[in-house]
Design a protein around this motif. Structure first.
Motif, PDB file in Angstrom:
ATOM      1  N   ASP A   1       1.016  -1.000  -0.131  1.00 11.81           N
ATOM      2  CA  ASP A   1       0.270   0.252  -0.501  1.00 11.81           C
ATOM      3  C   ASP A   1       0.783   1.646  -0.106  1.00 11.81           C
ATOM      4  O   ASP A   1       2.124   1.019   0.432  1.00 11.81           O
ATOM      5  CB  ASP A   1      -0.932  -0.211   1.612  1.00 11.81           C
ATOM      6  N   TRP A   2       0.649   2.442  -0.161  1.00 17.63           N
ATOM      7  CA  TRP A   2       1.367   3.515  -0.203  1.00 17.63           C
ATOM      8  C   TRP A   2       1.847   4.020   1.020  1.00 17.63           C
ATOM      9  O   TRP A   2       2.792   4.533   0.703  1.00 17.63           O
ATOM     10  CB  TRP A   2       0.155   4.703  -0.870  1.00 17.63           C
TER      11      TRP A   2
ATOM     12  N   GLY B   1       5.013  -2.142 -11.098  1.00 17.75           N
ATOM     13  CA  GLY B   1       4.845  -0.957 -12.059  1.00 17.75           C
ATOM     14  C   GLY B   1       3.895  -0.313 -11.481  1.00 17.75           C
ATOM     15  O   GLY B   1       3.429   1.210 -11.171  1.00 17.75           O
ATOM     16  N   LYS B   2       2.930  -1.182 -11.134  1.00 17.34           N
ATOM     17  CA  LYS B   2       1.699  -0.627 -10.940  1.00 17.34           C
ATOM     18  C   LYS B   2       1.733  -0.110  -9.462  1.00 17.34           C
ATOM     19  O   LYS B   2       0.921   0.782  -8.627  1.00 17.34           O
ATOM     20  CB  LYS B   2       0.819  -1.973 -11.047  1.00 17.34           C
ATOM     21  N   GLY B   3       3.002  -0.669  -8.714  1.00 11.59           N
ATOM     22  CA  GLY B   3       2.378  -0.492  -7.388  1.00 11.59           C
ATOM     23  C   GLY B   3       4.071   0.865  -6.276  1.00 11.59           C
ATOM     24  O   GLY B   3       4.016   1.016  -5.985  1.00 11.59           O
ATOM     25  N   LEU B   4       4.575   0.844  -7.668  1.00 11.44           N
ATOM     26  CA  LEU B   4       5.732   1.773  -7.909  1.00 11.44           C
ATOM     27  C   LEU B   4       6.841   1.055  -6.643  1.00 11.44           C
ATOM     28  O   LEU B   4       7.554   1.814  -5.495  1.00 11.44           O
ATOM     29  CB  LEU B   4       5.380   3.133  -7.922  1.00 11.44           C
ATOM     30  N   VAL B   5       7.014  -0.511  -7.427  1.00 13.66           N
ATOM     31  CA  VAL B   5       7.911  -1.282  -6.093  1.00 13.66           C
ATOM     32  C   VAL B   5       9.198  -0.834  -6.617  1.00 13.66           C
ATOM     33  O   VAL B   5       9.868  -0.788  -7.020  1.00 13.66           O
ATOM     34  CB  VAL B   5       7.793  -3.005  -6.569  1.00 13.66           C
TER      35      VAL B   5
ATOM     36  N   LEU C   1       0.219  12.833  -2.755  1.00 16.06           N
ATOM     37  CA  LEU C   1      -1.029  11.851  -3.558  1.00 16.06           C
ATOM     38  C   LEU C   1      -0.404  10.964  -4.241  1.00 16.06           C
ATOM     39  O   LEU C   1       0.826  11.780  -4.699  1.00 16.06           O
ATOM     40  CB  LEU C   1      -1.996  12.720  -4.049  1.00 16.06           C
ATOM     41  N   ASP C   2      -0.425   9.463  -4.618  1.00 17.30           N
ATOM     42  CA  ASP C   2       0.185   8.981  -4.976  1.00 17.30           C
ATOM     43  C   ASP C   2       0.813   9.313  -6.507  1.00 17.30           C
ATOM     44  O   ASP C   2       1.547   8.763  -7.627  1.00 17.30           O
ATOM     45  CB  ASP C   2       0.337   7.420  -5.098  1.00 17.30           C
TER      46      ASP C   2
END
Length: 375
Positions: A25-26, A79-83, A346-347
């Protein structure tokens, strides 16, 4: 033609996607970015336990298979989670070059612990003057008998601050611009004469500038043949470029989804933003950019697998198109969100930063456009 993933690839996609949605999570990501190491050791161990660190490697090296399509499956979900864990820098980039150049003894000593999550590597290849041209290596390596002495500077070494071992691109003969004379040396990061300055990049990743001052290592620390590393280095950088292209596609999908959702709840003049036709057109264009990016990414990955791992024309086409899409989608996402889109809380603004950085990683959008045209 069937472009769907096979059963193993779909399971891999679901596995990484589940991790991102449930455990990344963010707030957790922000805490990881602010930590001393810049990544979670617990997450890294999980990556190893689930076998994700074996994905880029051939079965002969103990890996899952090493196909480019397998790689983009993992990177798109990350990439969807900016890992921020160094899967690309450690496993794809440094590990990929080891797989291409190392002898059996070096592979046994390094690839096994890497895939087990016990070893952090970094590939130091970029220099301030080379501008994506890999033959412009100036960092020198002088061979004196059984000893190799390295002097020079490397910039923007991804994962360079925490890596235990460094793969360093050096010039053992010739001059910058020559295709021959480029070698890869394995250097202990704690060796005398190695000085590192680590920093956090604008997109939350970690990198380092590294100076080598009369670093003395044995000649046996060379990975591959003396002076013949350029072709393997080029193929490895292209594979890393494919990986960040997949990461960009995942990030763009999330940016699009969040923008559409926001337009439905944000009201202006008493009605939601989604009712304005001009904004509908802009979001439709974002959707088209994402879909085109997905298509050309898959084309490049399939071409790379068909060509034995190196398809520069197709890779440059993908990097150019996806770079342009990343710019369009990320900018539109921030603009439709308005001022809140660039706040740290904000993400969306962080997706914008990562997508902007990817446009310049491993060759900028313009550089790959020129390379595609030349091909």
């Amino acid at each position: 033609m069937d472009f769907s993933y096979n059963e193993e690839q779909q399971m891999l996609k679901d596995s990484v996607g589940k991790f991102v949605s449930q455990d990344y999570d963010w707030d957790s990501r922000r805490a990881i970015v602010d930590s001393d190491s810049g990544y979670s050791s617990a997450h890294w161990k999980l990556f190893a336990d689930l076998g994700w660190l074996t994905v880029p490697f051939l079965e002969a090296d103990g890996g899952l298979g090493g196909s480019a399509v397998d790689l983009i499956v993992v990177m798109e979900e990350m990439g969807k989670g900016l890992v921020v864990e160094p899967f690309m820098a450690n496993t794809v980039l440094a590990g990929g070059l080891l797989s291409a150049l190392a002898d059996s003894g070096q592979k046994e000593a390094l690839l096994a612990p890497l895939m087990a999550g016990e070893l952090q590597l970094a590939l130091a290849f970029a220099e301030t003057e080379n501008r994506y041209e890999l033959n412009q290596i100036a960092c020198g390596g002088e061979i004196n008998g059984d000893t190799l002495v390295i002097n020079g500077h490397k910039s923007m070494v991804l994962n360079g601050g925490v890596a235990q071992q460094l793969l360093v691109a050096i010039r053992t003969s010739g001059k910058p611009g020559d295709d021959s004379g480029i070698s890869i040396a394995l250097v202990d990061a704690s060796a005398a004469g190695v000085n590192r300055k680590e920093y956090t990049t604008v997109d939350g990743q970690r990198a380092a500038d590294i100076w080598f001052e009369s670093v003395s290592i044995p000649v046996t620390a060379l990975v591959g043949a003396d002076g013949g590393a350029l072709s393997a280095l080029q193929a490895t950088i292209d594979r890393a470029a494919l990986a960040v292209c997949a990461e960009a596609v995942g990030a763009m999908q999330v940016s699009l989804t969040k923008t559409v959702e926001y337009s439905k709840i944000r009201k202006q003049f008493g009605v939601s933003l989604s009712t304005f036709q001009a904004l509908q057109h802009r979001m439709a264009r974002m959707f088209m950019e994402v879909e085109q990016a997905k298509s050309i990414l898959l084309m490049a990955a399939m071409a790379m697998d068909h060509a034995g791992g190196y398809a520069p024309r197709e890779l440059s086409a993908a990097k150019s198109r996806i770079g342009k899409a990343a710019r369009k989608v990320s900018q539109e996402s921030v603009q439709i969100h308005g001022g809140i889109g660039v706040t740290d809380d904000l993400d969306v603004g962080h997706y914008f930063k990562r997508l902007t950085s990817i446009q310049y990683l491993f060759g900028s959008t313009d550089w790959h456009t020129r390379r595609f045209a030349a091909a």
